[in-house]
Each structure stands twice: as structure tokens, then as C-alpha cells.
Scaffold this active site. Structure first.
Site, short mmCIF file in Angstrom:
data_model
loop_
_atom_site.label_atom_id
_atom_site.label_comp_id
_atom_site.label_asym_id
_atom_site.label_seq_id
_atom_site.Cartn_x
_atom_site.Cartn_y
_atom_site.Cartn_z
CG HIS A 107 92.99 15.20 -9.32
ND1 HIS A 107 94.11 14.77 -8.67
CD2 HIS A 107 92.39 14.08 -9.82
CE1 HIS A 107 94.20 13.45 -8.76
NE2 HIS A 107 93.16 13.01 -9.45
CB CYS A 156 92.56 10.91 -6.73
SG CYS A 156 91.83 10.01 -8.13
#
Length: 506
Positions: free
Chosen positions: A440, A332
Site C-alpha cells: 500500500h 493487496c
């Protein structure tokens, strides 16, 4: 009538979240439909529900302990700090606005009606609600607009159990001081105390317990020992604990850069649970020396953390480590930092900034946040240490406000399935030494994690482990161990009695 009990603490990080998960597990084992609830959670660790709503990780793992699917109603307000003074306000799983502390304090009374409606909606579907407070109920400067501690207990009309951490010292002063600072009607809600994180002979506490019970009139329901259970931590302060210092000798060492605005460090719990992996969170350049893999994690303020990397010397050390042949991975915000260019007119307002240049990518921030669970498949051909992961299915979730475009020299790392369409995600270099993704929870996919770790083992000339570690089974065992310990050290029958005798109609 639905019964409820609320855990509040004498301070942050006293163990409320874990004990709440333990109660959820106990009630689940006893055949009760149980749900967790925290009206307002301030955390950088969040997850995504099946319908694309963002909520705190603590309530997600508490729901898992209760054997139910996480529901955003379990955490209607999520605050995600973006700096020392500001936070992103997430209401019912979607970004509402950014506010400073003063503005949010003024805004809180407008949330009470919505929070109560959400709580009542949840309570209608379950036998027991386990509520969790935040910080301490004795924050007297915040009392008048409280919506998460005694203010929430009043809305739910439920009894409170106070949790105190003896490991940090001064436990009896913390108990007495907290109760002394409460108003009488608030103090009357506190029906018991749990002393948490005790190491040693509990007999040494008996005289102190008798005195604190006499002084406060509140019974101590039990003394929980320091438990060696592997459960998620909610707060960044937990990264200071021994659990994350990575001193145990293991075959593979993975260094995770502890960014100032690190988010979703729960991404690495499954990785840390691998029997042959040592995880270390690092903040100093010299700590990179023995790493077999370096990971840049998620960040709530990408450009601020990128600036910190440069100012602290971590960026130069990371680039030097990469030149020495150590792979670097970004997730991310970490993925964005690994690229050539970041264009940010949204999060920081700093405009166009150079990244670390390990991936030939350009990231542009956007106003809309992407929040979704996804299934994905790793690319069919992956280089070097990633080769064994090629073609494997993985599952995770996205939480980001940017789009990253690959330039020449980068290959797609995986393909996501979103709304019936295939969408490319991530980037990997031809030599495999730089790899990034927005996904994630990637390491919760057992086969992928074992393939990656075995790839790192091969680089060191170590034989692969043929057995795949099942993280879901591991978590279930940890919940059961926690519940067993709580039944042994806490008067659970008394908690049942407290709920039955002191729950008032909402």
C-alpha cells in the site's frame, strides 16, 4: 494543563476529519505541540505506524497536519467492517478479534479505562489535543455505552464544537435536532457550531444563524465554504462525491474498481494528484471502455468481492479489457484476486476458490496479520509500461493476512527490506499486462509514479513528462490552504477562548 477541543458532527461525512486536520495545522503554525485523537474509528482506510501498528488514515493525515509522527495512541480502537454485520476489532494497532455489532456494543464499557489511560498518556506530551467524534452524538440508541462522542468528551473533560453540513440540506434542523436530543449536561459541553461546505452568498444565512443561536443558545463560530483542497477522505461514502467521478479531461485515464469492501482507497490520492491523470472509480462493466490502466484495490473481504466481480459482470469485462492489451494492476486484496487460486479458511471460510487467472499465483490466508512499513526496490528488469520504474526505490506499508506464492510464468515485482533481510514481493507477467503487489502507499513514491504514468503515456504515443510531481509538498500546501481558509471563515480566537475557559481537569 493540556487544552483540548472536540469536533462532533450532526452526521457522518460532514467534514469533521478535515476540519480537525485544519485545527491541528493552525495550532502547529501557532507554535503549539498538537496531536489528534479519535478513540474509536470505523473505517476501511488504515495505515501503519513506524512501529508496525495499524490505525485510521484520518488520524495519520491529521498528525501530518500537526507536523508530528503518527502514533497508534491517536486512534486506540479501529473497527474494520468485514461484512454488513461483522467487523475486525483492532486495539492499539493489533487485531484483537472479530465481533458483530451487538457483541461489540456489550464489549465497549470494558474499553473505557484503556481509552482514558491512552488519552492521558498522549495529553501529557502535547499542549493541545484535537479530538474527533464519530457519526453523530445524537445516536440515542448508543448513548449508554458511548466511548467516541459525548462519552469521550466526558472522559477528556473537554468542550465540544458541533459541525453541520449545509451542502446536504436541512442544516438548521440538523443542528437543532442534534442539540435537542442531547442530555442537558451533554448540551452544556457544546460551545459552538461550525456550518460546513457552504456554496453561495453567506449573507443569505445570516437570519437563519441568528434564529438558530437564539433557539439553542449556542453561537455559530463560522461558515466554511466548500473548499477545493485535495485532502484524504476517510469514509467510503466519499467515493460518491464529484471529486472521484473523474470527469475532467486528462491524458491518462485510470479506472479503479470500486469493490463493495474496498479498503485503503487513499492509496490512489497521489496518483489522482498527478496533473495528467484522471482517476475514475467504477462499478459497471461498460465504464472500463476508455481505461489506460485498471486497478483492483485492497479489500477487507477478498472472496466476497471476487464473487461480486463475477456476479456483476465486472470480471468478464476486466478479462476482456486485459485481452485487448490494457494493463491490470492489483494491490493487496486486488493482487490476490488476480491470481489463479485463493485458499481461505480464515477470512470467509469459503475454502479454495479460483481467482481471475491473470497471474500464475496461489494465495493462502493466515491467522496472523502482517502490519509493517517497508522500503523496497523495484526489480531491475520490468517489461512494457513498467520498464522505466525498474530499479527505483519505493516506500509503503503492508496490511494483509495472506501469503502469495509465484508459479511458472511470473516474475517478482520488487524486493522489500524487512528486519535486515531482502524479501520478494509482488508479481508481474512477461508482457507486463498483469502486475500485483501487497504494498500500500506505493504511489506516494514520486519517481515511481511518474515512471508508471510516463509508461502509460508512451503506450498512447504521448511524450513523457520530465517534471516529477512531489506529493509530500502538495499535501503540505493543502494543509496550509485549509488552515488559511479556516482562519478566514471561523473565529479561531473564540476557539482558543473556549479551550482556555472550558477545559476541566481529567
Amino acid at each position: 494543563m493540556t487544552q483540548a477541543v472536540m469536533l462532533q458532527g450532526t452526521a457522518s461525512d460532514v467534514g469533521k476529519s478535515v476540519l480537525a486536520a485544519g485545527l491541528c495545522r493552525i495550532f502547529y503554525q501557532d507554535g503549539l505541540r498538537t496531536a489528534p485523537f479519535k478513540s474509536q474509528n470505523m473505517a476501511l482506510n488504515s495505515g501503519i505506524t513506524s512501529d508496525g501498528k495499524e490505525m485510521g488514515r484520518a488520524q495519520i493525515f491529521q498528525a501530518e497536519a500537526a507536523g508530528i509522527t503518527p502514533d497508534v495512541r491517536m486512534n486506540p480502537v479501529l473497527l474494520k467492517p468485514t461484512s454488513d454485520r461483522q467487523a475486525q476489532v483492532v486495539l492499539m494497532g493489533k487485531v484483537a478479534t472479530n465481533m458483530d455489532a451487538v457483541s461489540y456494543h456489550d464489549y465497549k464499557p470494558r474499553l473505557r479505562e484503556q481509552i482514558l489511560a491512552v488519552y492521558n498518556s498522549l495529553a501529557q506530551e502535547y499542549d493541545v489535543i484535537v479530538l474527533e467524534g464519530a457519526g453523530s452524538p445524537a445516536e440515542i440508541n448508543l448513548r449508554d455505552r458511548d466511548i467516541v462522542n459525548m462519552g469521550m468528551a466526558e472522559m477528556a473533560q473537554c468542550p465540544v464544537i458541533l459541525v453541520a453540513d449545509i451542502d446536504r440540506g436541512g442544516v438548521f434542523a440538523a443542528i437543532y435536532g442534534t442539540l435537542a436530543l442531547l442530555h442537558k449536561q451533554e448540551r452544556d459541553r457544546v460551545k459552538g457550531v461550525i456550518i460546513n461546505k457552504f456554496r453561495g452568498d453567506v449573507a443569505l444565512l445570516y437570519s437563519g444563524i441568528e434564529q438558530i443561536e437564539s433557539l439553542t443558545g449556542v453561537p455559530v463560530l463560522g461558515v466554511m465554504p466548500w473548499l477545493d483542497v485535495d485532502l484524504e477522505d476517510e469514509d467510503g461514502v466519499a467515493l460518491q462525491n464529484d471529486k472521484y467521478r473523474g470527469n475532467a479531461p486528462r491524458d491518462i485515464t485510470i479506472a479503479i474498481v470500486q469493490l463493495p469492501h474496498i479498503s485503503n482507497f487513499t492509496d490512489f490520492n497521489a496518483l489522482a494528484a498527478q496533473p495528467d491523470v484522471r482517476i475514475r472509480y467504477i462499478r459497471r462493466p461498460e465504464a472500463l471502455t476508455d481505461a489506460d490502466l485498471v486497478i483492483l484495490p485492497g479489500s477487507k473481504n477478498t472472496l466476497s468481492d471476487l464473487a461480486w466481480l463475477r456476479e456483476s459482470g465486472m470480471a468478464d469485462a476486466l478479462l476482456q479489457t486485459h485481452r485487448q492489451g490494457v494493463p491490470v494492476m492489483g494491490i493487496c486484496g486486488g493482487y490476490q484476486m488476480l491470481g489463479d487460486t485463493i485458499v481461505d479458511e480464515v477470512e470467509s471460510g469459503l475454502g479454495t476458490q479460483p481467482g481471475l487467472g491473470l497471474l500464475n499465483t496461489i494465495t493462502r490466508f493466515a491467522q496472523d496479520k502482517i502490519t509493517t512499513q517497508v522500503n523496497a526496490t523495484m526489480s531491475g528488469e520490468l517489461p512494457s509500461w513498467l520498464a522505466a520504474a525498474a530499479g527505483l526505490p519505493v516506500r509503503g506499508y503492508e496490511i494483509h493476512m495472506g501469503e502469495t506464492v509465484l508459479q511458472e510464468g511470473c516474475c517478482t515485482a520488487m524486493t522489500l527490506q524487512k528486519n535486515g533481510c531482502s524479501v520478494a514481493d509482488g508479481a508481474v507477467t512477461a508482457d507486463g499486462l498483469a502486475f500485483g503487489t501487497y504494498l500500500h502507499g506505493l504511489f506516494d513514491s514520486d519517481a515511481f509514479t511518474r515512471a508508471v504514468v510516463n509508461g502509460l503515456r508512451a503506450r498512447k504515443g504521448l511524450a513523457p513528462w520530465e517534471t516529477t510531481f512531489c506529493y509530500a509538498e502538495h499535501k503540505a500546501r493543502q494543509f496550509d490552504l485549509l488552515a488559511e481558509a479556516m482562519r478566514q471563515h471561523i473565529d479561531i480566537d473564540k476557539i482558543y477562548t473556549i479551550m482556555q475557559q472550558h477545559q476541566e481537569p481529567v
